[in-house]
Design a protein around this motif. Structure first.
Motif, short mmCIF file in Angstrom:
data_model
loop_
_atom_site.label_atom_id
_atom_site.label_comp_id
_atom_site.label_asym_id
_atom_site.label_seq_id
_atom_site.Cartn_x
_atom_site.Cartn_y
_atom_site.Cartn_z
N ASN A 165 0.79 -1.23 0.00
CA ASN A 165 0.00 0.00 0.00
C ASN A 165 0.83 1.29 0.00
O ASN A 165 0.30 2.37 0.25
CB ASN A 165 -0.94 0.02 1.22
CG ASN A 165 -2.36 0.32 0.80
OD1 ASN A 165 -2.68 0.20 -0.38
ND2 ASN A 165 -3.20 0.72 1.74
N GLY A 177 2.12 2.66 -2.56
CA GLY A 177 1.90 3.41 -3.80
C GLY A 177 2.85 2.96 -4.91
O GLY A 177 3.11 3.73 -5.84
N LYS A 178 3.32 1.72 -4.86
CA LYS A 178 4.25 1.21 -5.88
C LYS A 178 3.58 1.15 -7.26
O LYS A 178 4.12 1.63 -8.25
CB LYS A 178 4.76 -0.20 -5.50
CG LYS A 178 5.43 -0.27 -4.14
CD LYS A 178 5.87 -1.65 -3.81
CE LYS A 178 4.74 -2.64 -3.57
NZ LYS A 178 3.83 -2.28 -2.47
N SER A 179 2.37 0.56 -7.25
CA SER A 179 1.68 0.43 -8.55
C SER A 179 1.31 1.81 -9.09
O SER A 179 1.37 2.04 -10.30
CB SER A 179 0.42 -0.41 -8.38
OG SER A 179 0.76 -1.67 -7.86
N SER A 180 0.96 2.73 -8.19
CA SER A 180 0.64 4.09 -8.65
C SER A 180 1.86 4.71 -9.31
O SER A 180 1.74 5.38 -10.35
CB SER A 180 0.22 4.96 -7.46
OG SER A 180 -0.82 4.34 -6.75
N GLY A 221 -1.81 -5.49 -0.43
CA GLY A 221 -1.62 -6.80 -1.06
C GLY A 221 -2.35 -6.92 -2.38
O GLY A 221 -2.68 -8.02 -2.82
N THR A 222 -2.60 -5.81 -3.06
CA THR A 222 -3.31 -5.87 -4.36
C THR A 222 -2.43 -6.54 -5.42
O THR A 222 -2.87 -7.42 -6.15
CB THR A 222 -3.69 -4.44 -4.82
OG1 THR A 222 -4.45 -3.84 -3.80
CG2 THR A 222 -4.47 -4.47 -6.10
N THR A 223 -1.19 -6.10 -5.52
CA THR A 223 -0.29 -6.69 -6.52
C THR A 223 0.32 -7.97 -5.95
O THR A 223 0.87 -7.96 -4.85
CB THR A 223 0.84 -5.68 -6.88
OG1 THR A 223 0.24 -4.44 -7.23
CG2 THR A 223 1.68 -6.17 -8.04
N ASP A 228 1.47 14.42 -0.21
CA ASP A 228 0.31 15.30 -0.05
C ASP A 228 -0.38 15.07 1.29
O ASP A 228 -1.15 15.92 1.75
CB ASP A 228 -0.67 15.07 -1.20
CG ASP A 228 -1.07 13.62 -1.34
OD1 ASP A 228 -2.22 13.28 -1.10
OD2 ASP A 228 -0.19 12.80 -1.69
N CYS A 269 2.17 10.75 -5.95
CA CYS A 269 1.64 10.21 -7.21
C CYS A 269 0.28 10.82 -7.50
O CYS A 269 -0.15 10.89 -8.65
CB CYS A 269 1.50 8.70 -7.13
SG CYS A 269 3.06 7.85 -7.14
N1 LIG Z 1 -3.07 10.47 -0.99
C1 LIG Z 1 -2.37 9.72 -1.79
N2 LIG Z 1 -2.76 8.46 -2.03
C2 LIG Z 1 -2.01 7.69 -2.85
C3 LIG Z 1 -0.84 8.18 -3.45
N3 LIG Z 1 -0.30 7.19 -4.18
C4 LIG Z 1 -1.11 6.13 -4.06
N4 LIG Z 1 -2.14 6.42 -3.25
C5 LIG Z 1 -3.22 5.51 -2.85
O1 LIG Z 1 -2.65 4.47 -2.07
C6 LIG Z 1 -3.38 3.27 -2.28
C7 LIG Z 1 -2.43 2.13 -2.62
O2 LIG Z 1 -1.84 2.42 -3.85
P1 LIG Z 1 -1.14 1.29 -4.72
O3 LIG Z 1 -0.49 1.97 -5.82
O4 LIG Z 1 -2.10 0.20 -5.04
O5 LIG Z 1 -0.10 0.77 -3.68
P2 LIG Z 1 0.84 -0.54 -3.80
O6 LIG Z 1 2.09 -0.24 -3.09
O7 LIG Z 1 0.94 -0.96 -5.19
O8 LIG Z 1 0.00 -1.61 -2.99
P3 LIG Z 1 0.14 -3.20 -3.04
O9 LIG Z 1 0.09 -3.61 -4.46
O10 LIG Z 1 -1.03 -3.64 -2.28
O11 LIG Z 1 1.41 -3.55 -2.37
C8 LIG Z 1 -4.38 3.55 -3.38
O12 LIG Z 1 -5.62 3.79 -2.81
C9 LIG Z 1 -3.89 4.81 -4.00
O13 LIG Z 1 -4.93 5.57 -4.54
C10 LIG Z 1 -0.46 9.53 -3.18
O14 LIG Z 1 0.54 10.06 -3.64
N5 LIG Z 1 -1.25 10.24 -2.34
#
Ligand SMILES: Nc1nc2c(ncn2[C@@H]2O[C@H](COP(=O)(O)OP(=O)(O)OP(=O)(O)O)[C@@H](O)[C@H]2O)c(=O)[nH]1
Ligand SMILES: [Mg+2]
Length: 541
Positions: A308, A310-313, A331-333, A426, A447
């Protein structure tokens, strides 16, 4: 899109560099020469034909991009008894076979100028002009003799190249097909470049540079390919081979005339020192060898971090595509997702990975195992942490197990390169992430808003210039495993030279070393190597 999933607006894509193209002849001028009116507006239902006919004696050797309407094509006639040459000789039709429009001539129509027609000039100067004026007789364009019954003595190349740059827009029946014209056939892949190589116009490294230029997708790849096409690597190898030839000459001279007094002192010592210097230079280049290959095929950039963060973002933002699913659920990815991207001008294979954490189900656990495996192979790690959640156990664990060993901010030779990114800036209070002990140098990014992206791209550019080598500066890079293999072979042979006491064997080792260098630029290469290289070319290049 899953509940809560968001895709962030990608920043505007940088303008692509204009495609490399050869200057085309002035179309309007060409059309005026043959008595056709140039198109006034684009899209006036004219078909664009990019055919380069060869007519060596006429001097109109390259007429490219001629345009004609369907009606004009229907006017095409053939001289009685003349063999139909095939429609790709577009210039031939227009120059030699189009029935000229009726034009009024000034003076005796029998005394036609034998000069090539010119565009209209003011005050009734000779040339073609609108039919409302009284004009001198138009000169007949010289007949095309490139491929259809050349007259005796005509200067005709044995194998003219007809280049159909715009073939896609030409009906299939108009394409040159083997057998429709005697003596003509479609070119093999890389055939013209191979001929240039066979005739010594290009060295093998230059040929490889040309192939790389054709396939270049990023600015850095294009620059690197151009340098190689310019012969930089070839010159370097020639210089090394020259040094070896000198050393070999000294050793051979000692073998032949060592007993005589008229051989100057220290010949062998000089050869030894030349070989030692060469060994140092080759070792330095071999140490850099992986860089050139990364520049060709892309550096492995792995995005890793706790769930969570924001890696995928970030992957979606950098690739400007919704490659990975983004959701607030940790744990989405689960799997490794790869996407080739242009990162600040450098080619990279960007991998999104599962969030690193323990004590989860078997499927996610497998994802974590794969993520760790991918981290081992990374050329550059993009470590992502949630800036608003640095104190969580998963963040602390990631900092201790991945970020600290890589020595973020102070990388050494053995450690992996790593960029630490604190995402979700942010969500931070105005003062930043606050005092956080043992937090290595990092970049702040959101992101969501795109803030901090420019700084991240600049940092990526610097890191990738280190990982791939900067193609605008520094010595030429070894871009292929083939270069590396021969350079290593050369270095091994020089090692034998140093070890052996027998002068004949030492000379043989130098010869072997020189052979390896020669094979890099194409001297003494085997047919199979050439086949592999030329196979990469587009048909007809
Ligand atoms: N406020 C805010 N939310 C963010 C930002 N980047 C990502 N998010 C939120 O964070 C949540 C997780 O983002 P992902 O990109 O799925 O994170 P991840 O690291 O890939 O998560 P996993 O795949 O579960 O490990 C999502 O709801 C996004 O919308 C950011 O810069 N600011
Ligand atoms: Mg993810």
């Amino acid at each position: 899109m899953l509940p809560g999933e968001r895709h962030f607006a990608a920043p505007p894509r940088p303008a692509l560099s204009p495609p490399l193209s050869l200057p085309l002849a002035n179309r309007n001028e060409d059309l005026q020469r043959v008595g056709r009116t140039p198109p006034k507006e684009p899209n006036d239902h004219r078909e664009s034909l990019s055919i380069l006919p060869v007519s060596p004696r006429s001097g109109w050797s390259l007429l490219s991009g001629l345009e004609a309407t369907q009606a004009e094509r229907s006017q095409i006639v053939h001289a009685p008894g003349q063999r139909r040459p095939g429609p790709w000789f577009r210039g031939h039709y227009l120059r030699a076979e189009l029935r000229p429009r009726p034009l009024r001539h000034r003076g005796d129509p029998n005394q036609r100028s034998r000069q090539r027609p010119r565009p209209p000039e003011p005050h009734g100067a000779p040339g073609l002009a609108p039919s409302s004026q009284r004009l001198p007789a138009p000169a007949q364009p010289p007949p095309f003799r490139g491929a259809v019954g050349p007259r005796a003595g005509a200067l005709v190349p044995r194998s003219p190249k007809f280049h159909g740059g715009g073939l896609r827009g030409i009906p299939r029946a108009w394409r040159p097909s083997g057998g429709s014209v005697p003596g003509l056939r479609p070119a093999e892949a890389g055939e013209f470049t191979r001929r240039a190589f066979a005739h010594g116009k290009l060295s093998l490294t230059e040929v490889e540079g040309l192939a790389d230029l054709i396939h270049a997708e990023t600015e850095a790849q294009r620059r690197q390919a151009l340098r190689q096409l310019d012969g930089e690597l070839g010159h370097l190898c020639h210089g090394w081979a020259k040094t070896l030839t000198k050393a070999l000459a000294h050793v051979e001279a000692y073998i032949d005339f060592g007993e005589d007094d008229n051989l100057e002192e220290g010949v062998l010592e000089r050869a030894d020192s030349q070989v030692r210097e060469l060994e140092l230079a080759l070792s330095a280049h071999l140490r850099d060898a992986r860089r050139g290959q990364r520049l060709r095929s892309g550096a492995h950039v792995v995005v890793a971090g706790p769930p969570n963060a924001g890696k995928s973002s970030l992957v979606n933002l950098l690739s400007r595509k919704p490659v990975s699913i983004v959701s607030p659920e940790p744990g989405t990815t689960r799997d490794v997702l790869e996407i080739p991207v242009d990162l600040a001008g450098f080619p990279a294979l960007l991998s999104d990975t599962a969030g690193l954490r323990e004590g989860v189900g078997p499927v996610e656990q497998e994802g974590v195992r794969r993520a760790r495996e991918r981290l081992q192979q990374a050329d550059l790690i993009l470590a992502v942490l949630d800036a608003s959640d640095l104190a969580s156990p998963s963040s602390r664990n990631f900092l201790d197990t991945v970020v600290a060993p890589a020595g973020a901010g102070s990388p050494n030779e053995s450690s992996q390169r790593l960029l630490l990114v604190l995402n979700k800036s942010d969500l931070l209070p105005p003062g930043g992430p606050g005092p956080s002990p043992n937090l290595p140098p990092h970049l702040l990014l959101s992101c969501l808003t795109g803030e901090g992206l420019d700084d991240l791209l600049e940092a990526l550019r610097k890191e990738l210039a280190e990982v791939c080598g900067d193609p605008s500066t520094g010595p030429p890079l070894l871009t292929r495993a083939r270069h590396q293999h021969h350079l290593q072979g050369c270095l091994d042979a020089l090692g034998h030279y140093r070890q052996t006491k027998d002068l004949a064997l030492a000379a043989e080792a130098l010869r072997l070393a020189r052979g390896h260098l020669g094979r890099i630029t194409g001297g003494g290469s085997t047919e199979e190597v050439l086949d592999i290289i030329f196979r990469d070319f587009c048909v007809g290049k």
